[in-house]
Enzyme design. Sequence first.
Site, PDB file in Angstrom:
ATOM      1  N   ASP A 178       5.813   4.974   5.045  1.00  0.00           N
ATOM      2  CA  ASP A 178       6.841   4.085   5.602  1.00  0.00           C
ATOM      3  C   ASP A 178       7.038   2.827   4.756  1.00  0.00           C
ATOM      4  O   ASP A 178       7.879   1.990   5.079  1.00  0.00           O
ATOM      5  CB  ASP A 178       6.517   3.695   7.053  1.00  0.00           C
ATOM      6  CG  ASP A 178       5.159   3.047   7.223  1.00  0.00           C
ATOM      7  OD1 ASP A 178       4.157   3.625   6.753  1.00  0.00           O
ATOM      8  OD2 ASP A 178       5.087   1.944   7.812  1.00  0.00           O
ATOM      9  N   HIS A 179       6.293   2.701   3.658  1.00  0.00           N
ATOM     10  CA  HIS A 179       6.447   1.556   2.751  1.00  0.00           C
ATOM     11  C   HIS A 179       7.049   1.957   1.407  1.00  0.00           C
ATOM     12  O   HIS A 179       7.374   1.089   0.589  1.00  0.00           O
ATOM     13  CB  HIS A 179       5.091   0.853   2.564  1.00  0.00           C
ATOM     14  CG  HIS A 179       4.571   0.299   3.855  1.00  0.00           C
ATOM     15  ND1 HIS A 179       4.572  -1.059   4.134  1.00  0.00           N
ATOM     16  CD2 HIS A 179       4.119   0.922   4.972  1.00  0.00           C
ATOM     17  CE1 HIS A 179       4.107  -1.230   5.364  1.00  0.00           C
ATOM     18  NE2 HIS A 179       3.825  -0.048   5.892  1.00  0.00           N
TER      19      HIS A 179
ATOM     20  N   HIS B 207      -6.538  -3.219   6.292  1.00  0.00           N
ATOM     21  CA  HIS B 207      -5.811  -2.074   6.865  1.00  0.00           C
ATOM     22  C   HIS B 207      -6.747  -0.860   6.884  1.00  0.00           C
ATOM     23  O   HIS B 207      -6.329   0.265   6.675  1.00  0.00           O
ATOM     24  CB  HIS B 207      -4.561  -1.826   6.007  1.00  0.00           C
ATOM     25  CG  HIS B 207      -3.547  -0.903   6.589  1.00  0.00           C
ATOM     26  ND1 HIS B 207      -3.268  -0.814   7.937  1.00  0.00           N
ATOM     27  CD2 HIS B 207      -2.698   0.000   5.989  1.00  0.00           C
ATOM     28  CE1 HIS B 207      -2.307   0.069   8.129  1.00  0.00           C
ATOM     29  NE2 HIS B 207      -1.957   0.594   6.968  1.00  0.00           N
TER      30      HIS B 207
ATOM     31  N   HIS C  68       7.437  -5.081  10.971  1.00  0.00           N
ATOM     32  CA  HIS C  68       6.651  -3.839  11.009  1.00  0.00           C
ATOM     33  C   HIS C  68       6.120  -3.672  12.445  1.00  0.00           C
ATOM     34  O   HIS C  68       4.914  -3.666  12.691  1.00  0.00           O
ATOM     35  CB  HIS C  68       5.516  -3.868   9.999  1.00  0.00           C
ATOM     36  CG  HIS C  68       4.850  -2.518   9.828  1.00  0.00           C
ATOM     37  ND1 HIS C  68       3.954  -2.020  10.726  1.00  0.00           N
ATOM     38  CD2 HIS C  68       4.982  -1.561   8.883  1.00  0.00           C
ATOM     39  CE1 HIS C  68       3.540  -0.825  10.330  1.00  0.00           C
ATOM     40  NE2 HIS C  68       4.162  -0.514   9.215  1.00  0.00           N
TER      41      HIS C  68
ATOM     42  N   HIS D  96       0.895  -1.162   0.000  1.00  0.00           N
ATOM     43  CA  HIS D  96       0.000   0.000   0.000  1.00  0.00           C
ATOM     44  C   HIS D  96       0.927   1.203   0.000  1.00  0.00           C
ATOM     45  O   HIS D  96       2.144   1.043  -0.091  1.00  0.00           O
ATOM     46  CB  HIS D  96      -0.962  -0.037   1.193  1.00  0.00           C
ATOM     47  CG  HIS D  96      -0.312   0.059   2.532  1.00  0.00           C
ATOM     48  ND1 HIS D  96       0.593  -0.874   2.991  1.00  0.00           N
ATOM     49  CD2 HIS D  96      -0.417   0.990   3.524  1.00  0.00           C
ATOM     50  CE1 HIS D  96       1.006  -0.520   4.202  1.00  0.00           C
ATOM     51  NE2 HIS D  96       0.405   0.600   4.541  1.00  0.00           N
TER      52      HIS D  96
ATOM     53  N   HIS E  29       1.308   4.000   2.209  1.00  0.00           N
ATOM     54  CA  HIS E  29       1.760   4.772   3.365  1.00  0.00           C
ATOM     55  C   HIS E  29       3.252   5.059   3.198  1.00  0.00           C
ATOM     56  O   HIS E  29       4.000   4.210   2.687  1.00  0.00           O
ATOM     57  CB  HIS E  29       1.525   3.975   4.654  1.00  0.00           C
ATOM     58  CG  HIS E  29       0.240   4.311   5.349  1.00  0.00           C
ATOM     59  ND1 HIS E  29      -0.496   3.366   6.028  1.00  0.00           N
ATOM     60  CD2 HIS E  29      -0.431   5.488   5.494  1.00  0.00           C
ATOM     61  CE1 HIS E  29      -1.573   3.954   6.565  1.00  0.00           C
ATOM     62  NE2 HIS E  29      -1.558   5.226   6.250  1.00  0.00           N
TER      63      HIS E  29
ATOM     64  N   ASP F   4       0.705  -4.063   5.969  1.00  0.00           N
ATOM     65  CA  ASP F   4       0.016  -3.605   7.187  1.00  0.00           C
ATOM     66  C   ASP F   4      -1.401  -4.163   7.211  1.00  0.00           C
ATOM     67  O   ASP F   4      -2.174  -3.943   6.278  1.00  0.00           O
ATOM     68  CB  ASP F   4      -0.060  -2.075   7.213  1.00  0.00           C
ATOM     69  CG  ASP F   4       1.290  -1.439   7.467  1.00  0.00           C
ATOM     70  OD1 ASP F   4       2.288  -2.178   7.562  1.00  0.00           O
ATOM     71  OD2 ASP F   4       1.342  -0.207   7.571  1.00  0.00           O
TER      72      ASP F   4
HETATM   73 ZN   LIG Z   1       3.263   0.795   7.795  1.00  0.00          ZN
HETATM   74 ZN   LIG Z   2       0.035   1.363   6.542  1.00  0.00          ZN
END
Ligand SMILES: [Zn+2]
Ligand SMILES: [Zn+2]
Length: 344
Positions: free
Chosen positions: A115-116, A203, A301, A111, A113, A226
């Site tokens: 942080d990915h 998520h 994660h 996805h 976000h 996530d």
């Molecule tokens: Zn994340």
């Molecule tokens: Zn996420």
Amino acid sequence: MIRRVTYTVAVLVLLALVGSVAYRLAPVQDFLMKRGALLVFGGTAETFDGLQAVVCGSASPLGNNPDRAQACIAIVTPEHFFLVDVGARAPMRINQAQLPLNRMTGVMLTHFHSDHIAGLADVNLGSWVGGRQESLNVYGPEGVATVVDGFNTAYRLDRGYRIAHHGVELLPPAAGPMTAQTFEPGIVWQDDTMTVTSFLVDHHPIHPAVGYRFDYLGRSVVVSGDTNASDNLFAAAENADIVFHDALARRALDIMRGSMAEAGRPRIAQIVTDVIDYHADSLTLEDAANAAGVKQLVLYHLVPTPMNDLTEDMFMRGLSGTTILAHDLQTFSLPPNSEEIIIR
Ligand SMILES: [Zn+2]
Ligand SMILES: [Zn+2]
């Protein structure tokens, strides 16, 4: 006896003095620099004749620990090299693990976000400089084209500078920008030996969000991205050798947000509270994994990102002892058509 100890200490002090002086001499520095550069540039990761999963990032955005990069799992075989997500600091881990950037098959995003995806540009540049001859494919559900187009636009000037400086032979221009590959969940990549399947996860309110299953010569690795504990994921993970699963340590989070409120930090306390309902409480995963026949559950994660042994212990509280808490650079090797899992 006392004389012998005195003599040994004196010799050690003398050696330390000589060493510290020598370390500052130009010829000694040049020699050490050459040895170090040979180790860095001459080293290649050992080739393993099977399926390997390398943790190139085990952190979540909550908490800063320089020893843990954000979400990234590398899937490596002699013929393939995929990344599932590439968060901040993950490119550094990829380099430390000497993963084969010059032969990247693709990046699989779960996805979008931050942080990915934060490390995407560095992986694209690193693999281009490393010798990749074609555009890097970035796979993902609906929305991946927006992310890839945005990175390509932001780095357009940088690509131009580098091509002008190093030449089109060294840096083929067509291999510079990434290519978005949008898919519907199902089989998203396949050749004679590898099948990559994606499936929807939970998520909410982020949608779509997917996980991936990699099947290679009788071995399998699932990466959750996530998600809460999701029936869809554990159906897709049936009899998998390894499941890397997003995990949240509820007790640690509850103490954190209580302390934040007490310390007069209501905004961050609210953000931590909001996070709770879209990641999997670590205590909800083992039964589901066992019921699905998963051989090894690995938590990654990590929400919050463990800072030390104490917070790692809190993460494992209430778990059976067979589940593994991922650390960056941990490698899981699965020999073909076998039951063995080699962890180092
Ligand atoms: Zn994340
Ligand atoms: Zn996420």
